[in-house]
Design an enzyme around this catalytic site. Structure first.
Site, PDB file in Angstrom:
ATOM      1  N   THR A  19       0.800  -1.244   0.000  1.00  0.00           N
ATOM      2  CA  THR A  19       0.000   0.000   0.000  1.00  0.00           C
ATOM      3  C   THR A  19       0.825   1.284   0.000  1.00  0.00           C
ATOM      4  O   THR A  19       0.279   2.358   0.257  1.00  0.00           O
ATOM      5  CB  THR A  19      -0.937   0.045   1.234  1.00  0.00           C
ATOM      6  OG1 THR A  19      -0.116   0.150   2.414  1.00  0.00           O
ATOM      7  CG2 THR A  19      -1.820  -1.171   1.343  1.00  0.00           C
ATOM      8  N   ASP A  48      -0.333  -4.900   3.812  1.00  0.00           N
ATOM      9  CA  ASP A  48       0.874  -4.319   4.401  1.00  0.00           C
ATOM     10  C   ASP A  48       0.827  -2.794   4.297  1.00  0.00           C
ATOM     11  O   ASP A  48       0.669  -2.244   3.207  1.00  0.00           O
ATOM     12  CB  ASP A  48       2.107  -4.817   3.636  1.00  0.00           C
ATOM     13  CG  ASP A  48       3.387  -4.177   4.171  1.00  0.00           C
ATOM     14  OD1 ASP A  48       3.850  -4.611   5.238  1.00  0.00           O
ATOM     15  OD2 ASP A  48       3.891  -3.228   3.537  1.00  0.00           O
ATOM     16  N   TYR A  53       3.936   5.607   5.351  1.00  0.00           N
ATOM     17  CA  TYR A  53       3.355   5.773   4.016  1.00  0.00           C
ATOM     18  C   TYR A  53       2.374   6.946   3.988  1.00  0.00           C
ATOM     19  O   TYR A  53       1.313   6.898   4.615  1.00  0.00           O
ATOM     20  CB  TYR A  53       2.663   4.476   3.547  1.00  0.00           C
ATOM     21  CG  TYR A  53       3.599   3.283   3.465  1.00  0.00           C
ATOM     22  CD1 TYR A  53       4.984   3.442   3.440  1.00  0.00           C
ATOM     23  CD2 TYR A  53       3.102   1.992   3.394  1.00  0.00           C
ATOM     24  CE1 TYR A  53       5.847   2.359   3.370  1.00  0.00           C
ATOM     25  CE2 TYR A  53       3.962   0.894   3.320  1.00  0.00           C
ATOM     26  CZ  TYR A  53       5.335   1.093   3.314  1.00  0.00           C
ATOM     27  OH  TYR A  53       6.175   0.009   3.250  1.00  0.00           O
ATOM     28  N   GLN A 163      10.780  -8.501   6.554  1.00  0.00           N
ATOM     29  CA  GLN A 163      10.281  -7.990   5.265  1.00  0.00           C
ATOM     30  C   GLN A 163      11.443  -7.301   4.550  1.00  0.00           C
ATOM     31  O   GLN A 163      11.990  -6.323   5.066  1.00  0.00           O
ATOM     32  CB  GLN A 163       9.128  -7.004   5.501  1.00  0.00           C
ATOM     33  CG  GLN A 163       8.506  -6.543   4.196  1.00  0.00           C
ATOM     34  CD  GLN A 163       7.384  -5.543   4.388  1.00  0.00           C
ATOM     35  OE1 GLN A 163       7.500  -4.383   3.995  1.00  0.00           O
ATOM     36  NE2 GLN A 163       6.285  -5.977   4.974  1.00  0.00           N
TER      37      GLN A 163
END
Ligand code: NAP
Length: 277
Positions: A19, A48, A53, A163
């Site tokens: 995202t 995620d 973000y 990740q």
């Protein structure tokens, strides 16, 4: 949808939803929400996101997209390294939960390693787990030496994933990090699986895919998903891209096809520092 087992026994889909950059443009909001909800319909129920973000705008968009279907979703978010003190993670998590419109994050990751001692961050994650605000924790952008250090701390080997950047054009992790995680039965989460779109402009990959009636995105994702313990989280902002990518979960590449891809994108010949985007 192929499932991947996390160390504590829970299974999550091997293909999830990235995202980064979603929620930044109000004019695209409806399309982005439709894309995420289509992903959920198709079984891509791991989402995620991160406080970073869009300064929280991605978390807000995710919250809106999943408002009436929270229980279907395995929600991953990340804390900034500069917020990763014991008290700081609690405050950052509370802000993320508010933006996400939920009472729990399923997997909370340290976004990358900063200057806060790791044991403080682990204590913070443990507090959040105890209070039911997060279910599991993990890390992102950790190389083998970071994981070694983390694992040696009290409670430090409880991370559910690392990740990292991994795709056909970024194969350095195959040398040491993937075997390290594999040995400890910790799945890797591959971010930027189509190299933020750059891989899709590779003419050789394009020809390889077209020769099989596929798209470059489908081949790049299918190549990642041949690993047993790997979760790939492509970001797709349209329903069309989402549908196209989901097909990858059903594909399998033959040994000769994998060899051809190895010739185009050679595996590493030695150790190299972990790459980040
Ligand atoms: P990515 O998923 O490799 O690529 C996203 C780009 O590829 C977008 O421009 C998207 O276009 C395009 N795309 C996707 N499917 C496509 C298709 N079928 N056909 C054509 N274009 C397609 O890159 P990413 O967003 O950097 O990585 C994925 C997720 O990983 C992020 O969103 C984020 O959740 C996570 N991430 C984590 C870290 C970290 O440090 N932990 C770093 C980077 C990313 P549209 O948007 O137009 O669909």
């Amino acid at each position: 949808m192929k499932q991947v087992r996390l160390p504590h026994g829970e299974s999550v889909p091997a293909l999830g939803l990235g995202t980064w950059n979603l929620g930044d443009d109000r004019r695209r909001r409806a399309d982005e929400i439709a894309a995420l909800r289509t992903g959920l319909d198709l079984g891509l129920t791991l989402i995620d996101t991160a406080e970073m973000y869009g300064d929280g705008r991605s978390e807000e968009l995710v919250g809106e997209a999943i408002a009436d279907r929270r229980n279907e979703v395995f929600l991953v978010s990340k804390v900034y390294p500069h917020n990763a003190t014991r008290a700081g993670v609690a405050q950052a998590c509370a802000r993320s939960l508010k933006r996400l419109g939920t009472d729990r994050i399923d997997l909370y990751l340290l976004h990358w390693r900063g200057s806060v001692p790791l044991d403080e961050t682990v204590r913070g994650f443990e507090d959040l787990q105890r209070d039911g605000h997060i279910r599991h924790w993990g890390v992102s952008n950790f190389d083998v030496d970071d994981l070694d250090e983390l694992s040696a701390l009290p409670g430090g080997s409880a991370y559910a994933t690392d990740q990292v950047l991994y795709n056909l054009s970024r194969r350095g992790v195959e040398w040491d990090l993937l075997p390290w995680l594999h040995k400890r039965r910790v799945p890797v989460m591959a971010y930027s699986p189509v190299e933020q779109g750059r891989l899709l402009r590779n003419p050789q990959l394009g020809r390889f895919a077209a020769g099989r009636g596929l798209t470059a995105a489908q081949v790049a994702l299918a190549w990642l998903l041949q690993h047993d313990a790997l979760i790939a989280i492509p970001k797709a902002a349209s329903v069309a891209h989402m549908r196209e990518n989901t097909v990858a979960a059903e594909l399998s590449l033959a040994p000769a096809e994998l060899e051809e891809l190895d010739r185009m994108f050679p595996p590493p010949q030695g150790a190299s520092p972990l790459e980040m985007l």
